[in-house]
Design an enzyme around this catalytic site. Structure first.
Site, PDB file in Angstrom:
ATOM      1  N   CYS A 212       9.300  21.061 -17.024  1.00 39.15           N
ATOM      2  CA  CYS A 212       8.737  22.359 -16.663  1.00 39.15           C
ATOM      3  C   CYS A 212       7.298  22.406 -17.158  1.00 39.15           C
ATOM      4  O   CYS A 212       6.989  21.849 -18.202  1.00 39.15           O
ATOM      5  CB  CYS A 212       9.549  23.480 -17.309  1.00 39.15           C
ATOM      6  SG  CYS A 212       9.085  25.128 -16.707  1.00 39.15           S
TER       7      CYS A 212
ATOM      8  N   CYS B 276      21.697  28.199 -22.206  1.00 39.72           N
ATOM      9  CA  CYS B 276      20.344  28.506 -21.709  1.00 39.72           C
ATOM     10  C   CYS B 276      19.282  27.935 -22.627  1.00 39.72           C
ATOM     11  O   CYS B 276      19.343  28.109 -23.833  1.00 39.72           O
ATOM     12  CB  CYS B 276      20.096  30.013 -21.675  1.00 39.72           C
ATOM     13  SG  CYS B 276      21.242  30.924 -20.716  1.00 39.72           S
TER      14      CYS B 276
ATOM     15  N   CYS C 171      11.772  27.737 -25.371  1.00 42.28           N
ATOM     16  CA  CYS C 171      12.616  26.983 -24.434  1.00 42.28           C
ATOM     17  C   CYS C 171      12.458  25.481 -24.664  1.00 42.28           C
ATOM     18  O   CYS C 171      11.334  24.968 -24.691  1.00 42.28           O
ATOM     19  CB  CYS C 171      12.224  27.320 -22.995  1.00 42.28           C
ATOM     20  SG  CYS C 171      13.202  26.419 -21.776  1.00 42.28           S
TER      21      CYS C 171
ATOM     22  N   CYS D  95      24.716  26.088 -12.530  1.00 40.79           N
ATOM     23  CA  CYS D  95      23.331  26.310 -12.936  1.00 40.79           C
ATOM     24  C   CYS D  95      22.534  25.075 -12.497  1.00 40.79           C
ATOM     25  O   CYS D  95      22.797  23.960 -12.953  1.00 40.79           O
ATOM     26  CB  CYS D  95      23.296  26.501 -14.449  1.00 40.79           C
ATOM     27  SG  CYS D  95      21.655  26.768 -15.104  1.00 40.79           S
TER      28      CYS D  95
ATOM     29  N   GLU E  25      19.568  18.006 -15.698  1.00 37.45           N
ATOM     30  CA  GLU E  25      20.908  18.454 -16.053  1.00 37.45           C
ATOM     31  C   GLU E  25      21.335  19.630 -15.168  1.00 37.45           C
ATOM     32  O   GLU E  25      20.525  20.484 -14.824  1.00 37.45           O
ATOM     33  CB  GLU E  25      20.943  18.864 -17.532  1.00 37.45           C
ATOM     34  CG  GLU E  25      20.605  17.686 -18.429  1.00 37.45           C
ATOM     35  CD  GLU E  25      20.656  17.965 -19.915  1.00 37.45           C
ATOM     36  OE1 GLU E  25      20.650  16.983 -20.685  1.00 37.45           O
ATOM     37  OE2 GLU E  25      20.708  19.129 -20.333  1.00 37.45           O
TER      38      GLU E  25
ATOM     39  N   CYS F 160       6.986  27.978 -22.112  1.00 39.46           N
ATOM     40  CA  CYS F 160       7.544  29.138 -22.834  1.00 39.46           C
ATOM     41  C   CYS F 160       7.947  28.646 -24.232  1.00 39.46           C
ATOM     42  O   CYS F 160       8.601  27.610 -24.369  1.00 39.46           O
ATOM     43  CB  CYS F 160       8.748  29.719 -22.096  1.00 39.46           C
ATOM     44  SG  CYS F 160       8.319  30.306 -20.433  1.00 39.46           S
TER      45      CYS F 160
END
Ligand code: SAH
Length: 367
Positions: free
Chosen positions: A118, A341, A125, A111, A98, A122
């Site tokens: 990933c 975010c 997230c 962005c 995205e 974390c």
């Protein structure tokens, strides 16, 4: 949109100017062909080699036979009530990433994602929950900007890029550096180095060698002011603890275009948002040229975290402000289309979950 090419042709979007010049020299052409090519592709919006009138006939024939200009394809576009746009971009083999465009009065920020998923886990997230598939290529990174600008048209200019989409950009160092150098090139988008920002969770060895490779602004996802809490929230901290991270930040600030580091700090209710946390943060950053960006936590399904109360965020900001650090609170954008975010998930064929722990421990090998 450009049709995908299944042959083994060389994708010219995979080269920055230096790479493209080397490519031309290798085939016996002059290096200035690189700037001509970049101008056609990125500034004239021409992808048909036969229309590139300043190239010789024989070069055009060669490019037709051996090369392609192959950008990724936008599959879905969503537009939020505040004008934020989220694009789901096809990356093949069932993977989608995205990118998000955030319009503001005097600028437009894209962005950009750097990886499919990933590997960093974390805890707050949602991209992390998707697992990891692979790094994006240069073409897939610059291609996000290329297709976004095409889609927006010339009256909505992308003026800023933040490498804050899916993935850890500094774990895809070479491709991210080439793509960022490309977007700042006068013959492509010509973005200012102050307007291109790489955001990292703190991959210290890569931070230390970034300024030799690429001159961009840096943001660090900090989220905790002590190692115990940061080990939990941002597990790469177990490998590169705060003392090393702060040293790397001090060093980068000396040479980076902004002369300071932006620290991102997600506000998690009852986790990292007390007055004591704010004071510890001010103390930690005392000798680092800093700005702090407080990010209200954006929720996603199956998370136990909650966003701090508004008054708590304001109190936190005031403590930092009084200690002399410029502190802003990030306005949440595009949350009605899950574009805020930490809400970017795409579609990731996870290849890594079994190896997650190993990858974090061994991340020096990946850098
Ligand atoms: N891996 C890089 C790039 C991702 S940037 C990095 O860690 O910096 C995305 C930013 O959004 C990071 O600061 C990240 O910590 C933050 N973030 C992640 N999940 C979030 C959430 N649910 N709410 C608010 N911010 C989040």
């Amino acid at each position: 949109m450009i049709a995908s090419d299944k042959t083994e042709k060389v994708n010219l979007l995979d080269f920055d100017r230096k790479g493209l010049a080397a490519f031309f020299v290798e085939m016996g052409e002059k290096p200035f062909r690189a700037t001509q090519l970049l101008k056609w592709i990125y500034q004239e919006d021409i992808t048909d080699f036969d229309q590139m009138s300043n190239l010789s006939k024989s070069l055009r024939a060669y490019l037709n036979e051996h090369c392609t200009i192959n950008a990724p394809e936008i599959l879905i576009e969503q537009i939020a009530s505040d004008g934020t746009r989220k694009w789901v971009v096809e990356m093949g083999l069932g993977n989608r990433i995205e990118s998000v465009f955030i319009p503001e009065d005097n600028r437009g920020t894209l962005c950009v994602s750097s990886q499919i998923g990933c590997s960093l886990a974390c805890t707050f997230c949602s991209t992390a929950k998707q697992g990891f598939n692979r790094n994006l290529s240069v073409a897939e990174i610059i291609g996000q900007l290329y297709v976004a600008q095409k889609r927006l048209g010339q009256d909505k200019k992308i003026t800023n890029v933040v490498m804050m989409g899916m993935g850890e950009p500094l774990l895809n160092f070479d491709n991210v550096v080439a793509a960022m150098n490309l977007m700042m090139d006068d013959f492509t988008f010509g973005l200012s180095k102050r307007r291109v920002t790489v955001s990292t969770s703190g991959v210290v060895p890569a931070m230390l060698r970034l300024n030799e490779a690429c001159d961009v602004s840096m943001a660090v996802s900090l989220h905790a002011a002590n190692d115990e809490l940061r080990d939990e929230l941002v597990p790469i901290n177990q490998k590169y603890p705060l003392s090393e991270l702060m040293d790397a930040c001090r060093q980068y600030a000396k040479t980076g275009p902004r002369k300071h580091i932006t620290f991102e700090y997600v506000m998690l209710d009852g986790v990292n948002d007390s007055a004591q946390d704010a004071r510890a943060l001010a103390k930690l950053l005392k000798n680092v040229p800093s700005k702090i960006n407080l990010i209200p936590f954006n929720p996603f399904p199956d998370t136990d975290y909650r966003c701090s109360a508004k008054e708590t965020i304001l109190r936190f900001r005031d403590i930092l402000y009084k200690s002399g650090i410029i502190t802003t609170i990030r306005k949440t954008r595009g949350d009605d289309i899950d574009a805020a975010c930490g809400q970017l998930v795409g579609k990731v064929k996870d290849k890594s979950r079994r190896h997650l722990k190993l990858q974090i421990k061994d991340s020096s090998n990946v850098v």
